[in-house]
Enzyme design. Structure first.
Site, PDB file in Angstrom:
ATOM      1  N   SER A   1       5.693  -7.173   3.079  1.00  0.00           N
ATOM      2  CA  SER A   1       5.709  -7.404   4.762  1.00  0.00           C
ATOM      3  C   SER A   1       6.457  -8.139   4.412  1.00  0.00           C
ATOM      4  O   SER A   1       6.454  -9.246   3.702  1.00  0.00           O
ATOM      5  CB  SER A   1       4.875  -7.457   5.664  1.00  0.00           C
ATOM      6  OG  SER A   1       3.986  -8.044   5.338  1.00  0.00           O
TER       7      SER A   1
ATOM      8  N   PHE B   1       0.782  -1.013  -0.311  1.00  0.00           N
ATOM      9  CA  PHE B   1      -0.353  -0.013  -0.105  1.00  0.00           C
ATOM     10  C   PHE B   1       1.158   1.522   0.260  1.00  0.00           C
ATOM     11  O   PHE B   1       0.297   2.418  -0.305  1.00  0.00           O
ATOM     12  CB  PHE B   1      -1.070  -0.642   1.425  1.00  0.00           C
ATOM     13  CG  PHE B   1      -0.094   0.418   2.404  1.00  0.00           C
ATOM     14  CD1 PHE B   1       0.045   1.802   2.702  1.00  0.00           C
ATOM     15  CD2 PHE B   1       0.583  -0.256   3.242  1.00  0.00           C
ATOM     16  CE1 PHE B   1       0.611   2.074   3.922  1.00  0.00           C
ATOM     17  CE2 PHE B   1       0.851  -0.382   4.497  1.00  0.00           C
ATOM     18  CZ  PHE B   1       1.470   1.352   4.921  1.00  0.00           C
TER      19      PHE B   1
ATOM     20  N   CYS C   1       9.489   1.788   2.778  1.00  0.00           N
ATOM     21  CA  CYS C   1      10.867   0.223   3.723  1.00  0.00           C
ATOM     22  C   CYS C   1      11.800   1.378   3.797  1.00  0.00           C
ATOM     23  O   CYS C   1      12.657  -0.175   4.658  1.00  0.00           O
ATOM     24  CB  CYS C   1      10.443  -0.570   2.168  1.00  0.00           C
ATOM     25  SG  CYS C   1      10.946   0.236   1.019  1.00  0.00           S
TER      26      CYS C   1
ATOM     27  N   GLU D   1      -4.712  -3.412  -1.237  1.00  0.00           N
ATOM     28  CA  GLU D   1      -6.629  -3.746  -1.502  1.00  0.00           C
ATOM     29  C   GLU D   1      -6.803  -2.040  -0.928  1.00  0.00           C
ATOM     30  O   GLU D   1      -7.862  -2.303  -0.655  1.00  0.00           O
ATOM     31  CB  GLU D   1      -7.458  -4.834  -1.192  1.00  0.00           C
ATOM     32  CG  GLU D   1      -6.778  -5.463   0.068  1.00  0.00           C
ATOM     33  CD  GLU D   1      -5.352  -5.991   0.350  1.00  0.00           C
ATOM     34  OE1 GLU D   1      -4.564  -5.851  -0.486  1.00  0.00           O
ATOM     35  OE2 GLU D   1      -5.559  -6.435   1.191  1.00  0.00           O
ATOM     36  N   ARG D   2      -5.802  -1.691  -0.158  1.00  0.00           N
ATOM     37  CA  ARG D   2      -6.339  -0.495   0.496  1.00  0.00           C
ATOM     38  C   ARG D   2      -5.737   0.232  -0.585  1.00  0.00           C
ATOM     39  O   ARG D   2      -6.978   1.557   0.592  1.00  0.00           O
ATOM     40  CB  ARG D   2      -5.204  -0.802   1.829  1.00  0.00           C
ATOM     41  CG  ARG D   2      -5.276  -1.118   3.071  1.00  0.00           C
ATOM     42  CD  ARG D   2      -3.872  -1.712   4.221  1.00  0.00           C
ATOM     43  NE  ARG D   2      -2.991  -2.617   4.291  1.00  0.00           N
ATOM     44  CZ  ARG D   2      -2.393  -2.716   4.608  1.00  0.00           C
ATOM     45  NH1 ARG D   2      -2.225  -1.916   5.391  1.00  0.00           N
ATOM     46  NH2 ARG D   2      -1.309  -4.008   4.578  1.00  0.00           N
TER      47      ARG D   2
END
Ligand code: NAD
Length: 498
Positions: free
Chosen positions: A225, A148, A280, A175-176
């Site tokens: 993740s 996301f 990240c 999907e977010r």
């Protein structure tokens, strides 16, 4: 309510699966729904990509590149619309959204060089009348699964390059915040990409598992993740697929006693709190070599954290917006609670931030912990929020040991005026991307991006030259055309020039 649909074979479709809410994190309201693909819907995309592959594979690389040139122009033309879509669903500031888009466009520019990057190598007369060359051939149908936090940039790390290399691509975005990703893909269709060469299919685990299990899908690129990266890497490689899976991070910045502190503080502010820490490559640990630099850092950075301009991401001129979801906000607050319980010194507490006019938004203010130690969960885990931890050590060697002992190895940096210290750090630190007085050392598009240790599963880094290697298969061809027909006796010794 608007539904964000799949893009399959050039057409928008809701498919036959479930759906999920998409939120505006600045207001906390569910504003759209996104279609979640079931296996049957994913199979439509796989069939579409498979049917498009033979013609696309044989399209000259220069023609494939021409589509990317037009795509780049459309992306630039629609910058404001894309940035607004990113900000409305992710929560990052408009300026930050524009920054991510521009870094994504740099990957499109790299893909425009397709005829150059696909040239291969040629040797004449490797033996009598024998020529040899290497060919970089596409793999076929390949898929990408993206996170996301960069809904525009990370997909653009993947599919422009995969596509100019001659592959057909299925993208499964987060999907977010799916709207900007879908909008950008539609621009590529508008730029002239044939139907089926790029399909966008939204979804969750069900859709991802369908990609992992489909024999037609030959390679998977994942960014997200670490637990999911590990899952996709092991399940994909088990089935003989080529997999590149980039995972999570915990990025340390080392402050040497001789650092230019004013500039280091500015760099840390942007790297720790930009995008609300949801990067990240965000710096989440400042490792101070000596108490003197640690005390000076605290003195200088605290007023700046307290002065952060925080509000609805879609407004201009802010430093930070909200976190992406209510669950993300609660997780970050939970880590701050744990840091206090485990004995770290909470210098600035962002837990109680309320943004006037956006009281239901998913906000957490800039947070600073001092005197953090390596056993605390705020040190071991990726928090993915606006939380900076200060760890105090006695030497550069101790700082490097700390970093090398951490399970993640995505990015790191050192602030110093000492070339010898910087060189030692670059040589011996076990991290994939290193900055010297550069807090976010994200490689430009013509280098490649990747971490070490549990930040990347696979052999090759993402985009740039490694991306070309990932999205192509090398074939070595050796060819003889004798000048005139002549008979040669069978040769039983291994052929050589000796
Ligand atoms: P995530 O792992 O939750 O989701 C990533 C993708 O995996 C999404 O498309 C999601 O739909 C899918 N997914 C989620 N659960 C799944 C499951 N059980 N099975 C199969 N697929 C599943 O990550 P996120 O929260 O979207 O993104 C943040 C994470 O991504 C952070 O850990 C961050 O460090 C990492 N990240 C890494 C890089 C990098 O380059 N190393 C870049 C950006 C983000």
């Amino acid at each position: 309510m608007t539904i964000v649909n799949h893009l399959i074979h050039g057409e928008l479709t809701a498919g036959t699966g479930r759906s999920a809410d998409v939120f505006n994190p600045s207001t906390g309201a569910a504003t759209k729904k996104v279609a979640l693909a079931d296996r049957a819907t994913m199979q439509l995309a796989i069939d579409s990509a498979k049917s498009a592959f033979p013609a696309w594979r044989n399209t000259p690389p220069a023609k494939r590149a021409q589509v990317m040139f037009r795509f780049k122009q459309l992306l630039e033309q629609h910058e404001a619309t894309i940035a607004k879509l990113i900000s409305e669903e992710h929560g990052k500031t408009i300026e930050d959204a524009v920054g991510e888009l521009k870094r994504g466009i740099e990957n499109v520019e790299f893909a425009c060089a397709a005829p150059e990057i696909l040239k291969g190598e040629y040797s004449r007369n490797v033996g009598p009348n024998i020529d040899a060359w290497s060919d970089l051939q596409p793999i076929g149908v390949v898929a990408g699964i993206t996170p996301f936090n960069f809904p525009a940039m990370v997909p653009l790390w993947m599919y422009p390059l995969a596509i100019v290399c001659g592959n057909c691509f299925i993208l499964k975005p987060s999907e977010r915040d799916p709207s900007s990703t879908l909008y950008i893909a539609q621009l590529l269709i508008e730029a002239g990409l044939p139907k089926g060469v790029l399909n966008v299919v939204h979804g969750d685990k069900e859709a991802v598992d369908a990609l992992i299990e489909a024999p037609e899908v030959k390679a998977l690129s994942f960014v997200g993740s670490t637990p999911i990266a590990e899952y996709i890497y092991s399940e994909g490689t088990k089935r003989g697929k080529r997999v590149q899976a980039l995972g999570g991070a915990k990025n340390h910045a080392v402050l040497m006693p001789d650092a230019d502190l004013d500039n280091a503080v500015s760099a840390l502010m942007g790297a720790a709190y930009g995008s609300c820490g949801e990067r990240c490559m965000a710096i989440s640990v400042a490792v101070c070599v000596g108490d003197q630099i640690a005390d000076a850092l605290v003195e200088k950075i605290v007023p700046q954290i307290k002065a952060l301009k925080i509000g609805a991401g879609t407004s201009c001129g802010l430093d930070m917006g909200p976190l992406v979801t209510g669950a993300a906000r609660d997780k970050v607050k939970g880590y701050i609670d744990a840091g206090v319980a485990q004995g770290a010194s909470l210098v600035v507490d962002g837990r109680d931030l309320v943004v006037a006019g956006n009281e239901n938004g998913f906000f957490v203010g800039g947070t600073l912990f001092d005197k953090v130690t390596p056993e605390m969960t705020i040190y071991t885990d990726e928090i993915f929020g606006p939380v900076l931890c200060i760890v105090r050590v006695g030497s550069l060697e101790a700082a490097m040991q700390l970093i090398n002992d951490h399970e993640y190895g995505n990015g790191t940096c050192i602030f110093t005026r000492d070339g010898e210290a910087a060189r030692l750090f670059c040589d011996e630190i076990e991290v994939g991307m290193v900055g010297v007085n550069v807090p976010l050392p994200v490689p430009v598009s013509y280098h490649s991006f990747g971490g070490w240790k549990r930040s990347l599963f696979g052999d090759l880094h993402a985009y740039g030259p490694d991306g070309v290697r990932f999205y192509t298969r090398k074939k070595a061809i050796t060819q003889r055309w004798p000048q005139r027909a002549s008979h040669e006796a069978a040769q039983f010794a291994f052929p050589s020039n000796g």
